[in-house]
Write an enzyme that holds these catalytic residues in place. Structure first.
Site, PDB file in Angstrom:
ATOM      1  N   CYS A   2     -13.477  -4.609  32.283  1.00 21.03           N
ATOM      2  CA  CYS A   2     -14.556  -4.507  31.691  1.00 21.03           C
ATOM      3  C   CYS A   2     -14.536  -4.470  30.032  1.00 21.03           C
ATOM      4  CB  CYS A   2     -15.429  -3.356  31.921  1.00 21.03           C
ATOM      5  SG  CYS A   2     -16.112  -3.423  33.576  1.00 21.03           S
ATOM      6  N   ARG A  27      -9.216  -9.207  29.615  1.00 21.90           N
ATOM      7  CA  ARG A  27      -9.192  -7.800  30.454  1.00 21.90           C
ATOM      8  C   ARG A  27      -9.295  -8.046  31.800  1.00 21.90           C
ATOM      9  NH1 ARG A  27      -9.604  -3.197  26.902  1.00 21.90           N
ATOM     10  NH2 ARG A  27     -10.769  -2.063  28.318  1.00 21.90           N
ATOM     11  N   TRP A  77     -16.415  -6.007  35.235  1.00 27.51           N
ATOM     12  CA  TRP A  77     -15.640  -6.348  36.378  1.00 27.51           C
ATOM     13  C   TRP A  77     -16.204  -5.290  37.688  1.00 27.51           C
ATOM     14  CZ3 TRP A  77     -10.598  -8.385  37.511  1.00 27.51           C
ATOM     15  CH2 TRP A  77      -9.906  -7.756  38.593  1.00 27.51           C
ATOM     16  N   ASN A 103     -18.172   1.082  30.921  1.00 31.85           N
ATOM     17  CA  ASN A 103     -16.731   0.876  31.398  1.00 31.85           C
ATOM     18  C   ASN A 103     -16.273   2.157  32.307  1.00 31.85           C
ATOM     19  OD1 ASN A 103     -16.546  -1.502  30.129  1.00 31.85           O
ATOM     20  ND2 ASN A 103     -14.935  -0.743  28.666  1.00 31.85           N
ATOM     21  N   GLY A 104     -15.760   2.058  33.347  1.00 30.95           N
ATOM     22  CA  GLY A 104     -15.550   3.300  34.201  1.00 30.95           C
ATOM     23  C   GLY A 104     -16.403   3.500  35.238  1.00 30.95           C
ATOM     24  N   GLU A 486      10.464  -7.662  39.218  1.00 33.23           N
ATOM     25  CA  GLU A 486       9.546  -8.261  38.333  1.00 33.23           C
ATOM     26  C   GLU A 486       9.528  -9.750  38.677  1.00 33.23           C
ATOM     27  OE1 GLU A 486       7.533  -7.139  36.204  1.00 33.23           O
ATOM     28  OE2 GLU A 486       7.531  -8.521  34.580  1.00 33.23           O
ATOM     29  N   LYS A 490       5.970 -11.426  38.894  1.00 37.24           N
ATOM     30  CA  LYS A 490       5.323 -12.487  37.763  1.00 37.24           C
ATOM     31  C   LYS A 490       4.855 -13.682  38.769  1.00 37.24           C
ATOM     32  CE  LYS A 490       5.061 -10.991  35.286  1.00 37.24           C
ATOM     33  NZ  LYS A 490       4.769  -9.884  34.409  1.00 37.24           N
ATOM     34  N   HIS A 509      18.558  -5.709  57.658  1.00 39.05           N
ATOM     35  CA  HIS A 509      17.894  -4.829  58.230  1.00 39.05           C
ATOM     36  C   HIS A 509      16.543  -5.172  58.626  1.00 39.05           C
ATOM     37  CE1 HIS A 509      21.221  -2.033  57.768  1.00 39.05           C
ATOM     38  NE2 HIS A 509      21.304  -2.241  56.272  1.00 39.05           N
ATOM     39  N   LYS A 609      -6.348  -7.069  32.814  1.00 34.01           N
ATOM     40  CA  LYS A 609      -5.391  -6.618  31.944  1.00 34.01           C
ATOM     41  C   LYS A 609      -5.005  -5.373  32.079  1.00 34.01           C
ATOM     42  CE  LYS A 609      -1.999  -7.568  28.784  1.00 34.01           C
ATOM     43  NZ  LYS A 609      -0.587  -8.061  29.357  1.00 34.01           N
TER      44      LYS A 609
HETATM   45  O1  M6R Z   1      -0.928  -1.503  30.478  1.00 33.07           O
HETATM   46  P1  M6R Z   1       0.189  -0.858  31.745  1.00 33.07           P
HETATM   47  O2  M6R Z   1       1.725  -1.315  31.322  1.00 33.07           O
HETATM   48  O3  M6R Z   1      -0.159   0.399  32.149  1.00 33.07           O
HETATM   49  O4  M6R Z   1       0.015  -1.893  33.014  1.00 33.07           O
HETATM   50  C1  M6R Z   1       0.586  -1.781  34.159  1.00 33.07           C
HETATM   51  C2  M6R Z   1       0.378  -2.865  35.107  1.00 33.07           C
HETATM   52  O5  M6R Z   1      -1.123  -3.025  35.362  1.00 33.07           O
HETATM   53  C3  M6R Z   1       0.825  -4.197  34.618  1.00 33.07           C
HETATM   54  O6  M6R Z   1       2.206  -4.103  34.289  1.00 33.07           O
HETATM   55  C4  M6R Z   1       0.508  -5.253  35.424  1.00 33.07           C
HETATM   56  O7  M6R Z   1       1.422  -5.138  36.867  1.00 33.07           O
HETATM   57  C5  M6R Z   1       0.731  -6.718  34.966  1.00 33.07           C
HETATM   58  N1  M6R Z   1      -0.366  -7.624  35.237  1.00 33.07           N
HETATM   59  C6  M6R Z   1       2.126  -7.273  35.522  1.00 33.07           C
HETATM   60  O8  M6R Z   1       2.461  -8.621  34.889  1.00 33.07           O
END
Ligand code: M6R
Length: 614
Positions: A2, A27, A77, A103-104, A486, A490, A509, A609
């Protein structure tokens, strides 16, 4: 998640609101809307549309068909109520005189809605937000109070997390802003004022901002902004200057923000590292933790979400090695429900790019309640997590717009390594020569990253070979396992390919039963102490038919190439820094795979985001 923008000034508001909303698109959202008050008609016009901002913009001809110099806008959102025109914000009261963007989540909205419905107030949407608009109007009418007083009464009734922008047709020269547990920024212009969820939405117009704190209310007019605390007593806010350039939040000729941000990593790393290494020592300006405090720490507890958590996973391996104290890592979303063992001698390290992730913030507060000190590693200056921490190490990566984090991940890792080295020096847990070698190597990371980036075409070629796989496994040991987490995230978040990361030793396992002819395995073998073991795992999965794309250091390329189908390499560096380089090819691989699959790279489906709901 949002986005809010608001403007009160002398120019036409709608184009300013649309432009601001376009800066908040990153976002994540599913619908958008604006409300603008027209002095000519004395009415408020509200336009809302499901889908991309362009749908709204086309509807109102880029803002040209909406008259008025005061307005609020929103990208939504969906949480309560499906994405639809009617559930989009602004939500308006039944008379159409009060519009609210939010927002929220209003947690007690159901109870308030039924109270209002009992009073004969009709509802048109399924949202929790409509309750706020209706409740404010209810207080205005029932108690015969002005809009500010009605907002105050409303705030005493609603529970949950909220940032609110409120426009009232009966007080048309002002906007009201409210914040609790969801970020809101105030912008000070010449003859105009702004509110926004983040600075990118208003930086084109002003660099003078203040950050609202929880419980605060602000009244924005053309003449300025008056803030109030939770008791509605007037307060003065500190006005900060935003010093990054507008270009930093623009694509600058790149097709995607993600690619731009991958390419910006060397520079971001320089900004994060160089000022913090002086004369062969880690230098942390105004660092308030005394040597005594550091010696007395019983353990470090890293809490974070997503990629920031993956930085924490690398941190566990690296910091335990450097400081010889126990380092625990927890997902922030789990932390507060797991009765964590935390006390005054625990240093809780909170990692967050946005500084607004709700779970991470909740973990921070729980850690504080338990008596811990909080050190945060944050990118967004002035964000909520930064402001609630005892110590902040900013990553200085610059604005990160793409949902998939890249330069923030790298700089978080650099900051965490610097912290480990700083502690190690005070604790005497690291050989001085090795400490100096790591620092020298840290200073070389930017140029080594540049070397990796200059061979991006090779990685694009590998992506073209593997982009149509439907399932991928990332395997590795020690920091390579943490790096695999990671790499896997990604890939899956932007390409929608199912992908999992496994500690190589765990394969036998259970997971190895999934390996069959043609399964793609990305085998990470950068950690030289365990290279032979990494090779054995490559042989193991090859024997079961896997296609292996390996990542290793230059000196191991030849040996790896004897078994793997394809090999990506990184330059040699100190063991502690391998993931800092290793992540770059994995980011590029994910990017090119997603590109070939035609995915919406900067705004992957279902993702935001900044995740400001639980
Ligand atoms: O803003 P933050 O670092 O707290 O966000 C945490 C996660 O939401 C963020 O790292 C998310 O996993 C990314 N989209 C990964 O690319």
């Amino acid at each position: 998640m949002c986005g809010i923008v608001g403007y009160v000034g002398r120019e036409q508001a709608a184009p300013i609101l649309l432009d601001g909303l376009s800066k908040l698109e990153y976002r994540g959202y599913d619908s958008a809307g604006v409300a603008v008050y027209s002095e000519k008609t004395g009415e408020m016009a509200v336009y809302k549309a499901k889908g991309r901002l362009k749908v709204l913009s086309d509807l109102i001809e880029g803002g040209a068909m909406v008259d008025g110099t005061v307005g609020i806008g929103h990208t939504r959102w969906a949480t309560h109520g499906a994405p639809s025109d009617v559930n989009s914000h602004p939500q308006v009261s039944r008379s159409g005189r009060i519009a609210v963007v939010h927002n929220g989540i209003i947690e007690n909205y159901a109870e308030l809605k039924s109270f209002l419905m009992d009073q004969g107030v009709p509802f048109t949407s399924e949202t929790d937000t409509e309750v706020v608009a209706q409740l404010i109007e209810y207080f205005c009418e029932q108690d015969q109070v002005d809009i500010l007083e009605a907002v105050g009464r409303c705030l005493r009734r609603i529970e949950g997390a909220y940032a609110l922008g409120i426009l009232c047709a009966d007080a048309p020269d002002q906007l009201i802003a409210v914040r609790k547990d969801s970020p809101l920024i105030l912008g000070y212009g010449e003859g105009c004022s702004f509110l926004a969820s983040d600075v990118t939405a208003i930086i084109r117009h002003t660099r003078s901002v203040s950050y609202m704190d929880d419980g605060e209310v602000a009244v924005l007019t053309r003449e300025g902004i008056q803030c109030y605390n939770h008791l509605m007593q007037p307060i003065e806010k500190e006005i900060c200057h935003v010093d990054w350039e507008i270009d930093a939040a623009e694509k600058g000729g790149y097709e995607h923000f993600m690619f731009k941000e991958i390419m910006e990593q060397p520079e971001a790393m320089r900004r994060c590292i160089s000022p913090r290494i002086r004369d062969g020592e880690v230098f942390l300006e105004n660092f308030p933790l005394s040597d005594d405090y550091i010696r007395n720490i019983s353990k470090l507890y890293i809490v974070a979400c997503g990629s920031s958590y993956h930085v924490g996973m690398v941190g566990k391996y690296n910091l335990e090695r450097m400081i010889r104290k126990s380092v625990e890592v927890a997902l922030a979303s789990e932390f507060r429900y797991m009765n964590p063992i935390v006390d005054e001698r625990t240093l809780v390290v909170v990692i967050s790019q946005s500084g607004e992730t709700l779970d991470t913030m909740a973990a921070l507060r729980e850690a504080r309640r338990l008596g811990a000190k909080i050190l945060s590693i944050v990118n967004v200056v002035g964000s909520s997590i930064a402001r609630e921490s005892d110590v902040v190490l900013y990553t200085w990566a610059g604005p990160e717009i793409a949902v998939a984090t890249t330069k923030a991940y790298s700089t978080q890792m650099a900051a965490l390594n610097l912290l480990g080295l700083y502690f190690a020096r005070r604790l005497g847990t690291m050989d001085l020569a090795e400490y100096r070698r790591v620092l020298e190597e840290m200073l070389l990371l930017p140029e080594k990253m540049e070397a990796i980036l200059s061979s991006k075409d090779d990685i694009q070629y590998f992506a073209s070979q593997y982009f149509n796989h439907s399932s991928v496994f990332f395997i590795g040991r020690n920091v390579d396992y943490a790096l695999g987490l990671e790499g896997s995230l990604k890939l899956k978040e932007i390409s929608y390919i199912h992908s999992e990361a496994y500690a190589s030793g765990e394969l036998k396992h259970g997971t190895i039963s999934l390996i069959e002819d043609g399964t793609l395995v990305v085998a990470l073998g950068t950690y030289r102490k365990l290279f032979e073991k990494a090779m054995s795992n490559v042989v193991e999965v090859k024997a079961r038919g896997a296609d292996v794309l390996a990542l290793t250091t230059e000196s191991h390329r030849e040996e790896m190439a004897k078994t793997a189908n394809a090999v990506m390499t990184i330059p040699e560096t100190h063991d502690l820094l391998l993931p800092s380089l290793g992540v770059v090819p994995l980011q590029l691989f994910a990017y090119y795979v997603a590109l070939m699959r035609g995915c919406d790279i900067d705004k992957p489906r279902n993702l935001a985001k900044s995740v400001t709901v639980e």
